[in-house]
Write a protein that holds these residues in place. Structure first.
Motif, PDB file in Angstrom:
ATOM      1  N   LEU A 263       0.811  -1.137   0.095  1.00  0.00           N
ATOM      2  CA  LEU A 263       0.026   0.032   0.129  1.00  0.00           C
ATOM      3  C   LEU A 263       0.840   1.195  -0.029  1.00  0.00           C
ATOM      4  CD1 LEU A 263      -3.129   1.398   0.315  1.00  0.00           C
ATOM      5  CD2 LEU A 263      -2.402   1.373   2.887  1.00  0.00           C
ATOM      6  N   VAL A 264       0.401   2.263  -0.719  1.00  0.00           N
ATOM      7  CA  VAL A 264       1.165   3.565  -0.696  1.00  0.00           C
ATOM      8  C   VAL A 264       0.283   4.808  -0.271  1.00  0.00           C
ATOM      9  CG1 VAL A 264       2.488   5.060  -2.342  1.00  0.00           C
ATOM     10  CG2 VAL A 264       2.638   2.714  -2.717  1.00  0.00           C
ATOM     11  N   PRO A 282      -2.141  -0.276  -4.977  1.00  0.00           N
ATOM     12  CA  PRO A 282      -3.138   0.368  -4.242  1.00  0.00           C
ATOM     13  C   PRO A 282      -2.600   1.690  -3.421  1.00  0.00           C
ATOM     14  CG  PRO A 282      -3.038  -1.461  -3.258  1.00  0.00           C
ATOM     15  CD  PRO A 282      -2.106  -1.633  -4.483  1.00  0.00           C
ATOM     16  N   ALA A 283      -3.331   2.724  -3.141  1.00  0.00           N
ATOM     17  CA  ALA A 283      -2.914   3.809  -2.461  1.00  0.00           C
ATOM     18  C   ALA A 283      -4.083   4.487  -1.839  1.00  0.00           C
ATOM     19  CB  ALA A 283      -2.280   4.823  -3.575  1.00  0.00           C
ATOM     20  N   ILE A 284      -3.578   5.316  -0.939  1.00  0.00           N
ATOM     21  CA  ILE A 284      -4.323   6.231  -0.222  1.00  0.00           C
ATOM     22  C   ILE A 284      -3.700   7.577  -0.639  1.00  0.00           C
ATOM     23  CG2 ILE A 284      -4.990   7.183   1.967  1.00  0.00           C
ATOM     24  CD1 ILE A 284      -5.092   4.560   3.393  1.00  0.00           C
ATOM     25  N   ALA A 300      -6.098  12.329  -9.196  1.00  0.00           N
ATOM     26  CA  ALA A 300      -6.476  11.277  -8.257  1.00  0.00           C
ATOM     27  C   ALA A 300      -8.127  10.676  -8.704  1.00  0.00           C
ATOM     28  CB  ALA A 300      -6.773  11.751  -6.782  1.00  0.00           C
ATOM     29  N   LYS A 301      -8.734  11.471  -9.480  1.00  0.00           N
ATOM     30  CA  LYS A 301     -10.142  11.126  -9.676  1.00  0.00           C
ATOM     31  C   LYS A 301     -10.177   9.709 -10.661  1.00  0.00           C
ATOM     32  CE  LYS A 301     -14.426  12.809 -11.320  1.00  0.00           C
ATOM     33  NZ  LYS A 301     -15.018  11.522 -11.863  1.00  0.00           N
ATOM     34  N   GLU A 302      -9.394   9.578 -11.525  1.00  0.00           N
ATOM     35  CA  GLU A 302      -9.484   8.370 -12.421  1.00  0.00           C
ATOM     36  C   GLU A 302      -9.124   7.025 -11.583  1.00  0.00           C
ATOM     37  OE1 GLU A 302      -7.866   7.631 -16.785  1.00  0.00           O
ATOM     38  OE2 GLU A 302      -6.403   7.382 -15.401  1.00  0.00           O
ATOM     39  N   MET A 303      -8.270   7.150 -10.798  1.00  0.00           N
ATOM     40  CA  MET A 303      -7.764   5.998 -10.149  1.00  0.00           C
ATOM     41  C   MET A 303      -8.635   5.682  -9.130  1.00  0.00           C
ATOM     42  SD  MET A 303      -3.786   5.453  -8.441  1.00  0.00           S
ATOM     43  CE  MET A 303      -3.644   3.983  -7.482  1.00  0.00           C
ATOM     44  N   THR A 304      -9.230   6.760  -8.370  1.00  0.00           N
ATOM     45  CA  THR A 304     -10.024   6.647  -7.126  1.00  0.00           C
ATOM     46  C   THR A 304     -11.419   5.917  -7.829  1.00  0.00           C
ATOM     47  OG1 THR A 304      -9.063   8.443  -6.184  1.00  0.00           O
ATOM     48  CG2 THR A 304     -11.417   7.693  -5.602  1.00  0.00           C
ATOM     49  N   ASP A 305     -11.836   6.486  -9.154  1.00  0.00           N
ATOM     50  CA  ASP A 305     -13.294   6.138  -9.561  1.00  0.00           C
ATOM     51  C   ASP A 305     -12.998   4.662 -10.080  1.00  0.00           C
ATOM     52  OD1 ASP A 305     -14.282   8.602  -9.149  1.00  0.00           O
ATOM     53  OD2 ASP A 305     -14.196   9.203 -11.211  1.00  0.00           O
ATOM     54  N   ALA A 306     -11.813   4.349 -10.470  1.00  0.00           N
ATOM     55  CA  ALA A 306     -11.426   2.917 -10.733  1.00  0.00           C
ATOM     56  C   ALA A 306     -11.511   1.686  -9.453  1.00  0.00           C
ATOM     57  CB  ALA A 306     -10.425   2.815 -11.475  1.00  0.00           C
ATOM     58  N   GLY A 307     -11.558   2.365  -8.430  1.00  0.00           N
ATOM     59  CA  GLY A 307     -11.273   1.538  -7.258  1.00  0.00           C
ATOM     60  C   GLY A 307      -9.799   1.277  -6.918  1.00  0.00           C
ATOM     61  N   ALA A 339      -7.835  -4.013  -5.459  1.00  0.00           N
ATOM     62  CA  ALA A 339      -7.434  -2.838  -5.597  1.00  0.00           C
ATOM     63  C   ALA A 339      -6.299  -2.522  -6.313  1.00  0.00           C
ATOM     64  CB  ALA A 339      -7.467  -1.895  -4.359  1.00  0.00           C
ATOM     65  N   ALA A 340      -5.336  -3.352  -6.169  1.00  0.00           N
ATOM     66  CA  ALA A 340      -3.886  -3.244  -6.969  1.00  0.00           C
ATOM     67  C   ALA A 340      -4.512  -3.621  -8.531  1.00  0.00           C
ATOM     68  CB  ALA A 340      -3.134  -4.424  -6.559  1.00  0.00           C
TER      69      ALA A 340
END
Length: 383
Positions: A263-264, A282-284, A300-307, A339-340
């Motif tokens: 996790l990052v 996966p990241a916070i 950050a939106k694209e990666m967050t929306d993808a889960g 998530a990864a």
């Protein structure tokens, strides 16, 4: 396009600009071309990126500080443009490619004057100031995201979705599996605020980890990049909590750190996200609130929306919130691995190749250059 050519890359001296420029330089070098760099004092000294590339520092200035500052910047830009024109007379570049940052501006202005083909690469999900200034005059705009704010509709016909190039060592991680995580095994966390670090991460992360259940906390192994003024206090906090942690102000082996991380916890800079999605980690994410046009939140939106990530605004980034998100991810290995995979689905591993293809075609006859690729639904296909 065949035949050896010379390309000039122009970039401001931060990691977000320099890393993709270096990746393109490496790809063009593999194709037999010569590359030189125009940057500022920081850029030409960036460790390990342009050691074998001819570099030039030109006056640039910065559009800040009110009328007096603007006047100084204008004088610097004019001087830098004149020096770049003289440089181009000797080097005769096939094209000039800007990567954002004020040092790129005089190089591009000189190329316009000399009639040299040009392109810009935008790393963020919001078109940056310098790229906005020149968008109407460049021949092509390469983007890292399908949706780019502040890109005028009239310029979308010359926009090409290529992604944000990453270093070869990071690209190699894409072929490696996500590190095995057993329910009672070591949980490896990488904390990074980008090339300059982030004080808020040093302040919140140790306290957040202290709120985790003791059995989970004992499994942690942390690598934390911190600012020099924060590192001693953060190190002391980890020691008091008996959390295994290594701290440094700079991580020269970032690809190795990404390789072992489960996790990052990071800022949402463009290069950071390109590396996370390429490697599939996966990241916070905690976007920098002072970033121009709030571009880190947009990134950050694209990666967050993808889960593949959870985004926490800095105002909401508290030890309690971090501990809550850590438990949701860290106590379920299957969810973390999922998530990864979702993070990996956002990666664009061919970014350097596609950008180099675009650059090689900049001096193609009118009608042959691959322009007009629709955004946001298609990646470019180059002849």
């Amino acid at each position: 396009m065949s035949g050896q050519k010379h390309y000039v890359l122009a970039a401001g001296g931060t990691g977000g600009h320099m890393v993709p420029a270096a990746s393109l330089a490496a790809e063009l070098g593999r194709r037999g071309h010569h590359v030189s760099l125009i940057s500022d004092d920081r850029g030409v000294r960036f460790p390990g990126l342009f050691d074998k590339v001819q570099t030039h520092v030109l006056p640039a200035g910065r559009l800040a500080g009110g009328p007096i500052g603007w006047a100084k910047a204008a004088r610097a830009m004019i001087a830098g443009r004149a020096q770049a024109i003289e440089l181009y007379r000797h080097q005769k570049p096939a094209a000039v490619i800007g990567f954002g940052g004020y040092p790129a501006l005089p190089a591009l202005l000189a190329a316009f004057k000399a009639g040299i083909p040009t392109a810009v690469h935008e790393q963020n999900a919001v078109l940056g100031r310098v790229n906005r200034l020149v968008a109407g005059r460049v021949d092509a705009i390469a983007t890292s995201y399908a949706n780019v704010a502040r890109l005028k509709e009239k310029y979308r016909g010359k926009a090409h979705l290529v992604g944000n190039p990453v270093r070869d060592a990071v690209l190699a991680l894409r072929s490696q599996p996500y590190p095995l995580l057993e329910e009672d095994g070591i949980f490896r966390v990488l904390v990074t605020g980008g090339s300059q670090g982030a004080s808020v991460l040093s302040q919140v992360v140790p306290d957040g980890l202290s709120l985790l259940p003791i059995a989970f906390r004992r499994r942690l192994q942390v690598t934390h990049q911190a600012r020099i003024e924060d590192i001693d206090a953060a190190r002391a906090k980890y020691a008091d909590l008996s959390i295994a942690a290594e701290l440094a102000t700079y991580l020269p082996d970032m690809p190795e750190q990404l390789a072992w991380a489960h996790l990052v916890i990071a800022r949402a800079g463009a290069s950071t996200l390109a590396e996370l999605t390429c490697a599939g980690r996966p990241a916070i994410l905690v976007p920098l609130p002072s970033a121009t046009d709030d571009h880190q939140t947009a990134n950050a939106k694209e990666m967050t929306d993808a889960g593949g990530a959870r985004t926490i605004a800095q105002t909401a980034f508290t030890p309690v919130e971090l501990a809550k998100q850590m438990q949701r991810l860290g106590l379920d290995p299957a969810a973390l691995q999922n998530a990864a995979g979702r993070a990996r689905s956002c990666g664009r591993p061919d970014a350097a190749r596609d950008l180099a293809d675009l650059v090689e075609n900049l001096d193609a006859p009118l009608g042959d250059m691959p322009i007009g690729v629709s955004l946001p639904n298609r990646k470019p296909s180059f002849a």
